[in-house]
Every structure is written in C-alpha cells, then in structure tokens.
Design a protein around this motif. Structure first.
Motif, PDB file in Angstrom:
ATOM      1  N   HIS A 157       0.796  -1.229   0.000  1.00 27.61           N
ATOM      2  CA  HIS A 157       0.000   0.000   0.000  1.00 27.61           C
ATOM      3  C   HIS A 157       0.833   1.287   0.000  1.00 27.61           C
ATOM      4  CE1 HIS A 157      -3.332  -2.658   0.534  1.00 27.61           C
ATOM      5  NE2 HIS A 157      -2.853  -3.090   1.671  1.00 27.61           N
ATOM      6  N   ALA A 173       3.721   4.027   5.384  1.00 29.78           N
ATOM      7  CA  ALA A 173       3.023   3.007   4.576  1.00 29.78           C
ATOM      8  C   ALA A 173       2.622   1.809   5.429  1.00 29.78           C
ATOM      9  CB  ALA A 173       3.923   2.559   3.435  1.00 29.78           C
ATOM     10  N   THR A 224       1.942   1.852   8.592  1.00 27.97           N
ATOM     11  CA  THR A 224       0.813   2.255   9.438  1.00 27.97           C
ATOM     12  C   THR A 224      -0.469   2.337   8.612  1.00 27.97           C
ATOM     13  OG1 THR A 224       2.412   3.560  10.668  1.00 27.97           O
ATOM     14  CG2 THR A 224       0.128   3.926  11.220  1.00 27.97           C
ATOM     15  N   ASN A 225      -0.309   2.731   7.343  1.00 28.88           N
ATOM     16  CA  ASN A 225      -1.497   2.809   6.477  1.00 28.88           C
ATOM     17  C   ASN A 225      -2.144   1.452   6.266  1.00 28.88           C
ATOM     18  OD1 ASN A 225      -1.682   5.536   6.103  1.00 28.88           O
ATOM     19  ND2 ASN A 225      -0.366   5.578   4.309  1.00 28.88           N
ATOM     20  N   ALA A 276      -4.606   1.217   8.775  1.00 32.80           N
ATOM     21  CA  ALA A 276      -5.742   2.111   8.486  1.00 32.80           C
ATOM     22  C   ALA A 276      -6.686   1.473   7.473  1.00 32.80           C
ATOM     23  CB  ALA A 276      -5.219   3.439   7.968  1.00 32.80           C
ATOM     24  N   TYR A 304      -6.970   9.878  12.611  1.00 32.95           N
ATOM     25  CA  TYR A 304      -5.795   9.167  12.089  1.00 32.95           C
ATOM     26  C   TYR A 304      -5.370   9.787  10.755  1.00 32.95           C
ATOM     27  CZ  TYR A 304      -2.946   5.917   9.564  1.00 32.95           C
ATOM     28  OH  TYR A 304      -1.922   5.400   8.816  1.00 32.95           O
ATOM     29  N   GLN A 305      -6.339   9.997   9.889  1.00 31.77           N
ATOM     30  CA  GLN A 305      -6.023  10.528   8.555  1.00 31.77           C
ATOM     31  C   GLN A 305      -5.352  11.894   8.656  1.00 31.77           C
ATOM     32  OE1 GLN A 305      -9.889  10.212   6.782  1.00 31.77           O
ATOM     33  NE2 GLN A 305      -9.458   8.221   5.868  1.00 31.77           N
ATOM     34  N   SER A 314      -1.758  11.349  10.032  1.00 32.11           N
ATOM     35  CA  SER A 314      -0.944  10.644   9.047  1.00 32.11           C
ATOM     36  C   SER A 314      -0.584  11.568   7.881  1.00 32.11           C
ATOM     37  CB  SER A 314      -1.725   9.428   8.554  1.00 32.11           C
ATOM     38  OG  SER A 314      -1.004   8.768   7.567  1.00 32.11           O
ATOM     39  N   SER A 315      -1.547  12.364   7.437  1.00 33.82           N
ATOM     40  CA  SER A 315      -1.282  13.303   6.334  1.00 33.82           C
ATOM     41  C   SER A 315      -0.241  14.326   6.754  1.00 33.82           C
ATOM     42  CB  SER A 315      -2.556  14.038   5.933  1.00 33.82           C
ATOM     43  OG  SER A 315      -3.523  13.133   5.545  1.00 33.82           O
ATOM     44  N   ARG A 321      -1.377   6.161  15.101  1.00 34.08           N
ATOM     45  CA  ARG A 321      -1.716   4.740  15.269  1.00 34.08           C
ATOM     46  C   ARG A 321      -2.546   4.530  16.545  1.00 34.08           C
ATOM     47  NH1 ARG A 321       3.340   2.381  14.683  1.00 34.08           N
ATOM     48  NH2 ARG A 321       3.528   2.280  16.928  1.00 34.08           N
TER      49      ARG A 321
END
Lengths: 129, 267
Positions: free
Chosen positions: B97, B161, B163-164, B167, B210-211, B214-215, B246
């Motif tokens: 991902h 990545a 951690t994604n 998600a 989270y988003q 993370s962004s 996370r």
C-alpha cells in the motif's frame, strides 16, 4: 432403868421399780426407707406419665414441640441480570467481525516503530589523516 | 451476508499472513547488510590502529599501512552504504500500500545515491597518496547530509506506509460494522439505536483523526533535510506523531469492542 423407847416405824420395803425395757434402736435406713419408696414411686409415676404422653403424641403423629431455629431463606439476587442475546449476535458475520476486531487490536498494539532494519548507518566520518 | 462472510475470511487471512510476508524477504537483505557492516567495523578498527601508529612514528612504513587501511575503509564504507540502499529499495518493494508515485520518487532518490557511490568507488580505487585518501573521504563527507536525508525520508515513508496498512484494515472493519448495525437496528428497540450510532460515530471520528495526523506526517517527509542534527529532530518528532496516529486506530478498535458488547444483548 429402862428408858422409853420410841417406836420406830416399820420399814416398808420400797416397791420394786419396774424399769421399762430399753427400746430396740431402729436403724436410720429403716426410717428413710418409706420416704425413698414414696419418692421412687412418685418419680416412676411422673416418668411413666411423660413416656405415656410422648407415646400418645407420637401415635397422634405429633412430635414434642421443640424450639426450632427458623432460617429464612431469601433468594439472592443474581449479580448480573440474565440478558437475552440478540439474534444478530448469533450469526456468522457477527462472530467473524468479533474475531477480526480482536485480531486487529492485538496486531496494531504489537506494532513498533523501532525496526532495526530502519536504523540508519551514520558512518561517514572524516579520516583525519 | 455471504459476501460479508467472504470479505471477512479474506481479511482474516490478510491479518495473519501480511506481516510475515512483509518481513520474510527483507531478512536476507538485512543479513547481507549486517555482514557488510561487520566488515566495515573491522576495516575501521584496522585503520584506527594504523593511523595511531602513523601519528606516533610518522614513518614511511606506518604511512603506507595507514594509506592501505584507509583505502580499505573507504571501500568498505562505500559497500555498506550501497548495501543499505539496496535493503531500503527492497523494503519499499515489499511495503504494501505504498503509493506508486511515492515509491518511484524514493527509488529515484536512492538510485541517485547509488550512482554517486559508483563514482566515489572509482575515485577510491585510484587513491595513491594520503592526500588522495583525504580528498576521497571529503567527497563523501560533503554528500553526507543528502545521503542521510534520503535515508530518513525513505524510512519515514516506509513507516507511514506500514501504518497505512492498519488504516486500510480499520476501514474494512468500519464497513463491516456499518453492515452489522443496519441488521441490528431491525431487531433492537429504537432507544438503543442512538447508543449504537454514537459508537459508530466515535469509530469514524478516530479514522478522521488518524487521517489528519498521518497526512501531517506525510507532508513533513520532504522537510527532513539540512544538517544531521536538525534531521534527527524532525525525524523523531514525525515518528512520534505517527505513533499517536496509530494510537487513534487502537482507540477506534476499542470502540469496536464496545459496539460488539452493545449489540450482543438485546436488552
């Protein structure tokens, strides 16, 4: 000369005293015996009465009234009330979702950022020659 | 329902197999890198002994020994950096991902570093004097900030990545939860709907949080540059932020557990 002499009364012999013969000593036991017999008879009568009364009660189907300890049993309330499971909770998707959530939680909690593979080599140093 | 079951099985398999798949192939590259790093350490040790001898006695023999060991050290250093670049390239390939564009950019940066090391290697091979050795070393030293920045940007991107992946799994679980809630609402009394909806809302909020985090970390990747001390500060802060991101997912998964408890019993 003869002096007149006083006539002396004739000695009457004392009648013989009749001494009653001594009573034979009655023993103490013989004195108490009737009392003991009476007591024994009285006790026997009471005992017989009690036994007879008990027998009578038994025959009547009654027991002797005994002081009984009455234990009051009050039902304990359940700590958690009984709950009804929903129909959805008995389906496969629910079980599957439950398993996946627990797996996911365990997996993400074990995630770490300190992967040794991502440890950068800082090896560029001056020679100093 | 059947489709939901199928999706669930696939996710279960992913959860079990994915982490092992990520690290299995990288291990051999990592072992090669460790072996090479060990060779570099031995070369460094030999060079330090020879340099001390040369500094003490200044004899021609000591100088020759110092030069030989310096050359070996520079070669081993070069090889170690190259091995690490290859390890990172492999990790990029294996990280699921990771956006294709991002992976491509990082690969380009790493290839540039490899090209630089190839040039440097040729220079090292031509060393014949102590001055040459110093010049060769300085060539790489001047490039140190760029090499380290590339490494740090790459490792941070790999961490993002990874951690994604969680998600994405969280997103799938959220979809499953939504389907279950729709089923549950048919059976449950109306007054309980509000509780169920609240849990779902909390779970969705955690995804949004989270988003956002993370962004923010992803945007900070390109800011890792400059002197190594500043790089370390930015890098460590971003790793911390990623850990907090996370944490949002961990809390979200706890809310999912709460939702399960709520819908398990009807009363």
């Amino acid at each position: 000369m003869n002096e007149p002499t006083t006539p002396t009364p004739p000695v009457v012999p004392e009648p013989p005293v009749t001494v009653p013969p001594p009573e034979p000593a009655t023993p103490l036991a013989s004195k108490l015996l009737p009392k003991v017999i009476m007591a024994v008879l009285a006790f026997s009568a009471i005992f017989t009465g009690v036994v007879a009364y008990n027998l009578y009660l038994r025959l009547q189907g009654k027991t002797t009234p005994v002081e009984t300890i009455t234990v009051l049993i009050s039902p304990t309330l359940a700590p958690t009330p009984i709950r009804t499971r929903s129909q959805v909770s008995q389906t496969v998707p629910f079980s599957s979702f439950e398993t996946e959530v627990s797996s996911f939680t365990a997996l993400i909690q074990s995630a770490r950022d300190d992967d040794p593979m991502l440890s950068i080599p800082d090896i560029i140093q001056p020679l100093g020659l | 329902m059947k489709q939901l079951l199928r999706i669930s099985i696939v996710i279960c398999l992913q959860l079990v197999l994915l982490p092992t798949a990520i690290f299995a192939q990288s291990q051999s590259h990592y072992q090669s890198y460790l072996t090479q790093y060990d060779s570099y350490r031995k070369a460094l040790s030999s060079f330090q002994i020879a340099k001390n001898e040369y500094d003490k006695f200044k004899t021609l023999q000591a100088q020759a020994q110092a030069l030989t060991t310096a050359k070996t050290l520079l070669i081993e250093r070069n090889k170690t950096l190259r091995q690490y670049i290859e390890l990172l390239q492999n990790l990029i390939r294996e990280t699921p991902h990771m956006a294709t564009e991002e992976a491509s950019t990082l690969n380009t940066l790493l290839e540039n570093e490899k090209a630089f090391l190839t040039t440097h290697e040729k220079f090292v091979a031509s060393i014949s004097t102590v001055a040459d050795a110093n010049t060769a070393s300085k060539q790489l030293e001047s490039h140190n900030q760029i090499v380290l920045a590339t490494f740090r940007q790459t490792t941070l991107s790999i961490l993002i990545a990874r951690t994604n992946v969680y998600a994405i799994q969280y997103e799938v679980l959220l979809t499953q939860a939504k389907s279950l809630i729709e089923e549950v609402k048919k059976e449950f009394p109306v007054e309980k709907h509000a509780v169920i909806d609240r849990w779902y809302e909390q779970m969705s909020n955690k995804r949004t949080l989270y988003q956002q985090k993370s962004s923010s970390v992803a945007n900070a990747v390109s800011t890792i540059k400059g002197n190594p001390t500043d790089q370390i500060k930015v890098y460590q802060e971003q790793v911390r932020q990623l850990s907090l991101a996370r944490q949002e997912l961990i809390e979200g998964s706890r809310y999912m557990g709460e939702l399960i408890s709520v819908i398990r019993f009807i009363d």
